[in-house]
Design a protein around this motif. Structure first.
Motif, short mmCIF file in Angstrom:
data_model
loop_
_atom_site.label_atom_id
_atom_site.label_comp_id
_atom_site.label_asym_id
_atom_site.label_seq_id
_atom_site.Cartn_x
_atom_site.Cartn_y
_atom_site.Cartn_z
N VAL A 157 0.86 -1.18 0.00
CA VAL A 157 0.00 0.00 0.00
C VAL A 157 0.90 1.23 0.00
CG1 VAL A 157 -1.92 -1.16 1.19
CG2 VAL A 157 -0.14 -0.03 2.54
N THR A 158 0.32 2.41 -0.09
CA THR A 158 1.12 3.63 0.01
C THR A 158 1.60 3.79 1.46
OG1 THR A 158 -0.70 5.11 0.59
CG2 THR A 158 -0.29 4.76 -1.78
N ASN A 159 2.59 4.64 1.65
CA ASN A 159 3.12 4.87 2.99
C ASN A 159 2.08 5.48 3.92
OD1 ASN A 159 5.46 3.85 1.96
ND2 ASN A 159 6.59 5.78 2.02
N THR A 160 1.30 6.42 3.41
CA THR A 160 0.24 7.03 4.23
C THR A 160 -0.77 5.97 4.66
OG1 THR A 160 0.51 9.14 3.10
CG2 THR A 160 -1.57 8.79 4.26
N GLU A 161 -1.16 5.12 3.73
CA GLU A 161 -2.09 4.04 4.06
C GLU A 161 -1.48 3.07 5.08
OE1 GLU A 161 -4.55 3.80 -0.14
OE2 GLU A 161 -2.65 2.72 0.05
N MET A 162 -0.18 2.79 4.93
CA MET A 162 0.47 1.86 5.86
C MET A 162 0.47 2.42 7.27
SD MET A 162 1.65 -1.10 5.97
CE MET A 162 1.66 -1.71 7.66
N ARG A 163 0.63 3.70 7.42
CA ARG A 163 0.57 4.31 8.76
C ARG A 163 -0.83 4.13 9.37
NH1 ARG A 163 4.85 6.81 10.35
NH2 ARG A 163 3.82 8.23 11.82
N ASP A 164 -1.86 4.28 8.55
CA ASP A 164 -3.23 4.09 9.01
C ASP A 164 -3.46 2.62 9.39
OD1 ASP A 164 -6.02 4.99 9.39
OD2 ASP A 164 -6.43 3.73 7.64
N ILE A 165 -3.01 1.72 8.56
CA ILE A 165 -3.18 0.28 8.82
C ILE A 165 -2.43 -0.11 10.10
CG2 ILE A 165 -2.63 -2.02 7.93
CD1 ILE A 165 -3.05 -0.69 5.07
N TRP A 166 -1.19 0.36 10.24
CA TRP A 166 -0.39 0.07 11.43
C TRP A 166 -1.14 0.46 12.71
CZ3 TRP A 166 4.81 -1.67 11.97
CH2 TRP A 166 5.35 -1.53 13.24
N ALA A 167 -1.76 1.64 12.69
CA ALA A 167 -2.45 2.15 13.87
C ALA A 167 -3.75 1.41 14.15
CB ALA A 167 -2.75 3.65 13.69
N ARG A 168 -4.36 0.81 13.11
CA ARG A 168 -5.69 0.22 13.26
C ARG A 168 -5.70 -1.31 13.34
NH1 ARG A 168 -9.64 3.22 9.26
NH2 ARG A 168 -10.88 3.76 11.05
N VAL A 169 -4.54 -1.93 13.16
CA VAL A 169 -4.49 -3.40 13.14
C VAL A 169 -3.61 -3.90 14.28
CG1 VAL A 169 -3.77 -5.43 11.82
CG2 VAL A 169 -4.92 -3.52 10.66
N PRO A 170 -4.22 -4.39 15.35
CA PRO A 170 -3.42 -4.94 16.45
C PRO A 170 -2.82 -6.30 16.08
CG PRO A 170 -5.77 -4.86 17.04
CD PRO A 170 -5.64 -4.35 15.64
N ASP A 171 -1.78 -6.70 16.79
CA ASP A 171 -1.23 -8.04 16.62
C ASP A 171 -2.34 -9.06 16.85
OD1 ASP A 171 1.26 -7.03 16.08
OD2 ASP A 171 2.09 -7.45 18.06
N HIS A 172 -2.24 -10.18 16.16
CA HIS A 172 -3.17 -11.31 16.22
C HIS A 172 -4.49 -11.05 15.50
CE1 HIS A 172 -0.17 -13.09 18.69
NE2 HIS A 172 -0.26 -12.08 19.56
N THR A 173 -4.58 -9.96 14.75
CA THR A 173 -5.78 -9.74 13.94
C THR A 173 -5.78 -10.78 12.82
OG1 THR A 173 -5.73 -7.36 14.37
CG2 THR A 173 -6.98 -8.09 12.43
N PRO A 174 -6.90 -11.51 12.65
CA PRO A 174 -6.96 -12.48 11.54
C PRO A 174 -7.01 -11.76 10.20
CG PRO A 174 -8.92 -12.64 12.96
CD PRO A 174 -8.08 -11.53 13.49
N ILE A 175 -6.46 -12.42 9.18
CA ILE A 175 -6.49 -11.92 7.82
C ILE A 175 -6.91 -13.06 6.90
CG2 ILE A 175 -3.97 -12.23 7.66
CD1 ILE A 175 -3.98 -9.98 5.51
N ASP A 176 -7.99 -12.81 6.15
CA ASP A 176 -8.46 -13.76 5.13
C ASP A 176 -8.00 -13.24 3.78
OD1 ASP A 176 -9.79 -15.40 6.95
OD2 ASP A 176 -11.67 -14.29 6.76
N ILE A 177 -7.20 -14.04 3.09
CA ILE A 177 -6.72 -13.67 1.76
C ILE A 177 -7.45 -14.57 0.76
CG2 ILE A 177 -4.73 -13.37 0.25
CD1 ILE A 177 -3.00 -13.20 2.82
N LEU A 178 -8.31 -13.94 -0.03
CA LEU A 178 -9.17 -14.67 -0.95
C LEU A 178 -8.68 -14.52 -2.38
CD1 LEU A 178 -12.47 -13.29 0.64
CD2 LEU A 178 -11.36 -15.47 1.12
N PRO A 179 -8.95 -15.52 -3.22
CA PRO A 179 -8.49 -15.45 -4.64
C PRO A 179 -9.01 -14.21 -5.34
CG PRO A 179 -9.48 -17.60 -4.18
CD PRO A 179 -9.71 -16.75 -2.97
#
Length: 179
Positions: A157-179
């Motif tokens: 993602v962009t750096n600005t978006e990564m800062r937002d994601i970092w702040a909003r996603v705690p460790d152990h958050t599940p991630i579903d990666i779909l086709p």
């Protein structure tokens, strides 16, 4: 012709040196955590749509356009070096504020099924799959990085978006990666 080659070689060496230097400098300070009400409890990635959504319950908090592994459309990651983005259920299991890209959140690939599949076929499964911003020092490219899939299997993602994601996603958050 020889002068053009020398200039091209100097540019390539300069870009390589710049990238190495910026990787050592790092991303700077990570942002503080977002308020609990704004933190995600699930990440969903839609590879075919090049889209990632942060969710709280069933409510989307943010949506991002993403770049994936260079072979993302060729199915799920199966082995080290295949440049594919994994598919399946994982979690964010650690974070790196000093990564070679602007911040990074590690995805728990390979899971036990990925590991067994790789061992059965006789090759290493690979790892180091992350959600990250642009390589350090390359943030000026911003949205242009989305014009092609350029990672080795990560989600970019962009750096600005990564800062937002970092702040909003705690460790152990599940991630579903779909086709």
């Amino acid at each position: 012709m020889r002068n053009k080659f020398i200039v091209l070689a100097a540019v390539i060496i300069g870009l390589f040196a710049y990238t190495k230097l910026m990787a050592k400098i790092g991303s700077g300070s990570p942002p503080p955590d977002a308020p609990l009400a704004q933190q995600a409890d699930l990440i969903r990635v839609y590879k075919s749509e090049r889209r990632m959504v942060l969710l709280k319950g069933d409510v989307p908090l943010s949506t991002y356009r993403i770049s994936l592994g260079q072979a993302a459309d060729a199915g799920p990651k199966q082995r080290e070096g295949d440049k594919k983005t994994p598919e399946g259920r994982y979690e964010i299991d650690w974070r790196n504020p000093k990564s070679m890209a602007h911040l990074s959140l590690h995805i728990s690939y390979p899971n036990p099924n990925d590991q067994r599949n790789a061992e059965f076929h006789g090759f290493p499964p690979g790892g180091a799959i992350m959600i990250h911003g642009l390589p350090n020092g390359w943030g000026l490219f911003g949205n242009a990085h989305r014009l092609w899939d350029w990672t080795d299997g990560c989600i970019a993602v962009t750096n600005t978006e990564m800062r937002d994601i970092w702040a909003r996603v705690p460790d152990h958050t599940p991630i579903d990666i779909l086709p």
